[in-house]
Design an enzyme around this catalytic site. Structure first.
Site, short mmCIF file in Angstrom:
data_model
loop_
_atom_site.label_atom_id
_atom_site.label_comp_id
_atom_site.label_asym_id
_atom_site.label_seq_id
_atom_site.Cartn_x
_atom_site.Cartn_y
_atom_site.Cartn_z
N ARG A 166 0.82 -1.23 0.00
CA ARG A 166 0.00 0.00 0.00
C ARG A 166 0.85 1.27 0.00
NH1 ARG A 166 -3.10 -3.47 -0.92
NH2 ARG A 166 -5.24 -3.69 -0.21
N SER A 247 -10.95 -0.14 2.49
CA SER A 247 -10.30 -0.22 3.82
C SER A 247 -9.89 1.18 4.25
CB SER A 247 -9.04 -1.08 3.74
OG SER A 247 -9.34 -2.38 3.30
N GLU A 343 -5.41 4.52 5.26
CA GLU A 343 -5.00 4.21 3.89
C GLU A 343 -5.33 5.35 2.92
OE1 GLU A 343 -5.82 0.22 1.91
OE2 GLU A 343 -6.82 1.59 0.54
P1 FAD Z 1 -8.29 8.88 -6.09
O1 FAD Z 1 -8.96 8.46 -4.83
O2 FAD Z 1 -8.95 9.91 -6.91
O3 FAD Z 1 -6.81 9.35 -5.71
C1 FAD Z 1 -6.01 8.60 -4.82
C2 FAD Z 1 -4.61 9.22 -4.76
O4 FAD Z 1 -3.96 9.09 -6.02
C3 FAD Z 1 -4.64 10.72 -4.49
O5 FAD Z 1 -3.51 11.02 -3.70
C4 FAD Z 1 -4.51 11.34 -5.87
O6 FAD Z 1 -3.97 12.65 -5.85
C5 FAD Z 1 -3.57 10.35 -6.54
N1 FAD Z 1 -3.71 10.29 -7.99
C6 FAD Z 1 -4.81 9.93 -8.68
N2 FAD Z 1 -4.56 9.92 -10.01
C7 FAD Z 1 -3.27 10.32 -10.16
C8 FAD Z 1 -2.41 10.50 -11.28
N3 FAD Z 1 -2.84 10.32 -12.54
N4 FAD Z 1 -1.14 10.93 -11.06
C9 FAD Z 1 -0.70 11.14 -9.81
N5 FAD Z 1 -1.46 10.96 -8.70
C10 FAD Z 1 -2.72 10.55 -8.87
N6 FAD Z 1 -7.43 -0.41 -2.99
C11 FAD Z 1 -6.63 -1.52 -3.04
O7 FAD Z 1 -5.40 -1.40 -3.15
N7 FAD Z 1 -7.14 -2.78 -2.96
C12 FAD Z 1 -8.48 -2.99 -2.84
O8 FAD Z 1 -8.91 -4.13 -2.78
C13 FAD Z 1 -9.34 -1.86 -2.80
N8 FAD Z 1 -10.67 -2.02 -2.66
C14 FAD Z 1 -11.49 -0.93 -2.62
C15 FAD Z 1 -12.87 -1.13 -2.48
C16 FAD Z 1 -13.73 -0.06 -2.43
C17 FAD Z 1 -15.21 -0.31 -2.28
C18 FAD Z 1 -13.23 1.25 -2.51
C19 FAD Z 1 -14.16 2.44 -2.49
C20 FAD Z 1 -11.86 1.48 -2.63
C21 FAD Z 1 -10.96 0.38 -2.68
N9 FAD Z 1 -9.57 0.54 -2.80
C22 FAD Z 1 -8.76 -0.55 -2.88
C23 FAD Z 1 -8.98 1.88 -2.83
C24 FAD Z 1 -9.00 2.55 -4.23
O9 FAD Z 1 -9.94 1.96 -5.08
C25 FAD Z 1 -7.62 2.51 -4.91
O10 FAD Z 1 -6.65 3.11 -4.09
C26 FAD Z 1 -7.63 3.22 -6.27
O11 FAD Z 1 -6.42 3.04 -6.92
C27 FAD Z 1 -7.94 4.73 -6.17
O12 FAD Z 1 -8.20 5.21 -7.48
P2 FAD Z 1 -8.93 6.60 -7.72
O13 FAD Z 1 -8.89 6.86 -9.19
O14 FAD Z 1 -10.26 6.62 -7.08
O15 FAD Z 1 -7.94 7.60 -6.97
N1 EPU Z 2 -12.26 -9.71 9.49
C1 EPU Z 2 -12.94 -9.46 10.67
N2 EPU Z 2 -14.06 -8.68 10.59
C2 EPU Z 2 -14.52 -8.15 9.43
C3 EPU Z 2 -13.82 -8.43 8.24
C4 EPU Z 2 -12.68 -9.20 8.30
O1 EPU Z 2 -12.54 -9.90 11.73
O2 EPU Z 2 -15.54 -7.44 9.45
C5 EPU Z 2 -11.02 -10.53 9.56
C6 EPU Z 2 -11.29 -11.98 9.21
O3 EPU Z 2 -10.50 -12.78 10.07
C7 EPU Z 2 -10.75 -12.09 7.79
C8 EPU Z 2 -9.59 -11.12 7.82
O4 EPU Z 2 -10.05 -10.05 8.67
O5 EPU Z 2 -10.33 -13.39 7.48
C9 EPU Z 2 -9.19 -10.57 6.46
O6 EPU Z 2 -10.32 -9.98 5.83
P1 EPU Z 2 -10.32 -9.68 4.26
O7 EPU Z 2 -10.03 -10.92 3.49
O8 EPU Z 2 -11.57 -8.95 3.94
O9 EPU Z 2 -9.06 -8.74 4.06
P2 EPU Z 2 -8.57 -7.41 4.77
O10 EPU Z 2 -7.21 -7.69 5.35
O11 EPU Z 2 -9.58 -6.86 5.70
C10 EPU Z 2 -7.29 -6.59 2.66
C11 EPU Z 2 -7.14 -5.30 1.90
C12 EPU Z 2 -8.31 -5.10 0.96
C13 EPU Z 2 -8.35 -6.26 -0.03
C14 EPU Z 2 -8.49 -7.57 0.75
C15 EPU Z 2 -8.40 -8.77 -0.15
C16 EPU Z 2 -5.82 -3.79 3.27
C17 EPU Z 2 -5.83 -2.60 4.16
N3 EPU Z 2 -7.02 -4.18 2.82
O12 EPU Z 2 -8.43 -6.45 3.51
O13 EPU Z 2 -8.09 -3.89 0.24
O14 EPU Z 2 -9.41 -6.12 -0.95
O15 EPU Z 2 -7.43 -7.67 1.73
O16 EPU Z 2 -7.09 -8.94 -0.55
O17 EPU Z 2 -4.77 -4.35 2.99
C18 EPU Z 2 -8.45 -1.54 0.26
O18 EPU Z 2 -7.22 -1.42 0.29
O19 EPU Z 2 -9.24 -0.55 0.23
C19 EPU Z 2 -9.04 -2.88 0.29
C20 EPU Z 2 -10.34 -3.11 0.29
#
Ligand code: FAD
Ligand code: EPU
Length: 347
Positions: A166, A247, A343
């Site tokens: 991250r 997250s 994050e």
């Molecule tokens: P923004 O939120 O608009 O920007 C994020 C940052 O990037 C800001 O600092 C912005 O200034 C910068 N930025 C954006 N575009 C550029 C560019 N072209 N050049 C330079 N800087 C730039 N993230 C994960 O890693 N794993 C996940 O599983 C995950 N699951 C998600 C689930 C949900 C429901 C949501 C809402 C978010 C999740 N995220 C996850 C976080 C997010 O989707 C990612 O971080 C994504 O890459 C953000 O993209 P964005 O276009 O919305 O960026």
């Molecule tokens: N858990 C709980 N309570 C909950 C949810 C999860 O106790 O409400 C525990 C469970 O033990 C579960 C464990 O947490 O097994 C892991 O949960 P999950 O698989 O959902 O993964 P996470 O660690 O919570 C991370 C990333 C996610 C990514 C998933 C899948 C981070 C900060 N988050 O979540 O990324 O989608 O793994 O790889 O690393 C994001 O970055 O925005 C994001 C959604």
């Protein structure tokens, strides 16, 4: 070059938390060549600059006093193919999930486990998006960007991005320095499915059963992308239903010694591998253990579906969500002695 500028622009519909915020100015560009002009516009006015993608990884805690730049350049194509290695060039303005589904339907392996992550291509390197056992760092081999410090266009290799869990140089030492306009990903035609993350294999089998796919048919990247998407829909709240940024905290990384002492008191705490001598802890588990799942402070809340996700139930402000986040982090610190780091980018 004349750019269309909106002053006093509302950002409420441009962030997935759906919190109110107003920017000094908002500019959208469609060609990467316009980026340097937009950057100069902010700098000449002595204003900060925010590059905004889909706003799915940031929290506006108030109005934004600077220029918000949205980059909508388009394009996603194969640019080189040899020995099974396939390079694709993707414009920053492409939606990430669309890129994943396109690559998977072309039979290319490498990003299928990152399906359904919201946001644009240009934002993905910022925090090295990751999910279900994969990270962007594994496939991003090059990116093009505008370097605000050197006032010139540059190409950086994947290694030069200094990716970590991250994080990248774009969030650390070089925060706000680079504007990313294009990425090159190296995918492969002869990949293997990575079904190691809990739940992926079972979801894949469920989808295969429903589709009547024979057990001996080899798994395709499209099937994996669909299984991951389906799993994500079950586990995470959609921003279309309730405002959130995924997250809210990173999973904290602690020393092995610290982890062992925590496991003595809390044997069920899930832990994951990290860099040598360290372990990653489940922030979701610790937050849930502190009793936060489903709790609300007005319209700011902790999701009932996933305790690591903070949500806006309607009219919460960024400040209210931030206060709740601090309260959650304090209680985890008091109970486990572990610091939680947000994050999303806090503005
Ligand atoms: P923004 O939120 O608009 O920007 C994020 C940052 O990037 C800001 O600092 C912005 O200034 C910068 N930025 C954006 N575009 C550029 C560019 N072209 N050049 C330079 N800087 C730039 N993230 C994960 O890693 N794993 C996940 O599983 C995950 N699951 C998600 C689930 C949900 C429901 C949501 C809402 C978010 C999740 N995220 C996850 C976080 C997010 O989707 C990612 O971080 C994504 O890459 C953000 O993209 P964005 O276009 O919305 O960026
Ligand atoms: N858990 C709980 N309570 C909950 C949810 C999860 O106790 O409400 C525990 C469970 O033990 C579960 C464990 O947490 O097994 C892991 O949960 P999950 O698989 O959902 O993964 P996470 O660690 O919570 C991370 C990333 C996610 C990514 C998933 C899948 C981070 C900060 N988050 O979540 O990324 O989608 O793994 O790889 O690393 C994001 O970055 O925005 C994001 C959604």
């Amino acid at each position: 070059m004349l750019l269309p500028i909106t002053y006093n622009a509302s950002l409420k519909d441009l962030n997935t938390f759906g919190v109110p915020s107003e920017a000094w100015a908002l500019v959208s560009v469609e060609r990467w060549l316009q980026v340097a002009h937009a950057v100069a516009l902010a700098e000449d006015a002595n204003r900060p600059l925010l590059i905004l993608g889909e706003g799915s990884n940031l929290l506006f805690r108030g109005d934004y006093p600077g220029l918000v730049l949205r980059i909508h350049n388009q394009g996603c194509q194969i640019v080189d193919e040899r020995d099974g290695q396939v390079k694709i060039r993707v414009a920053a303005g492409e939606r990430w999930h669309a890129v994943v589904m396109w690559a998977a339907s072309e039979g290319l392996w490498g990003i299928e486990n990152l399906a359904l992550i919201p946001g644009m291509m240009g934002a993905a390197p910022m925090q090295n998006i990751g999910a279900y056992g994969a990270e962007l760092a594994q496939v991003l081999t090059q990116l093009n960007c505008y370097d605000r410090a050197q006032k010139r266009w540059r190409t950086l290799t994947g290694e030069a991005c200094r990716f970590g869990y991250r994080t990248s140089r774009f969030r650390e030492a070089d925060a706000e320095r680079f504007v990313i306009t294009e990425c090159v990903l190296t995918l492969t035609r002869d990949g293997e499915p990575n079904l190691s993350y809990p739940g992926v294999q079972a979801e894949l089998e469920l989808l295969r059963q429903r589709a009547g796919t024979g057990a001996d048919a080899s798994v395709t990247p499209l099937e994996v992308a669909r299984a991951v998407s389906s799993l994500r829909r079950k586990k995470l709240p959609s921003p279309e239903v309730v405002g959130n940024a995924g997250s809210f905290f990173k999973n904290p990384i602690v020393t092995e010694a610290h982890c062992e002492s925590l496991k003595t008191d809390h044997p069920e705490l899930p832990t994951y591998p990290a860099e040598p001598g360290h372990k990653k802890l489940s922030a979701a588990w610790m937050i849930e253990a502190c009793g936060w799942r489903g709790k609300r402070r007005g319209d700011a809340g902790v999701s009932e579906r996933h305790s690591l996700v903070l949500v806006n139930h309607g009219e919460a402000t960024g400040q209210q969500i931030w206060h709740l986040a601090q309260e959650v982090a304090r209680s985890v610190h008091d109970t486990f002695g572990v610091n939680l780091e947000p994050e999303p980018q806090l503005l």
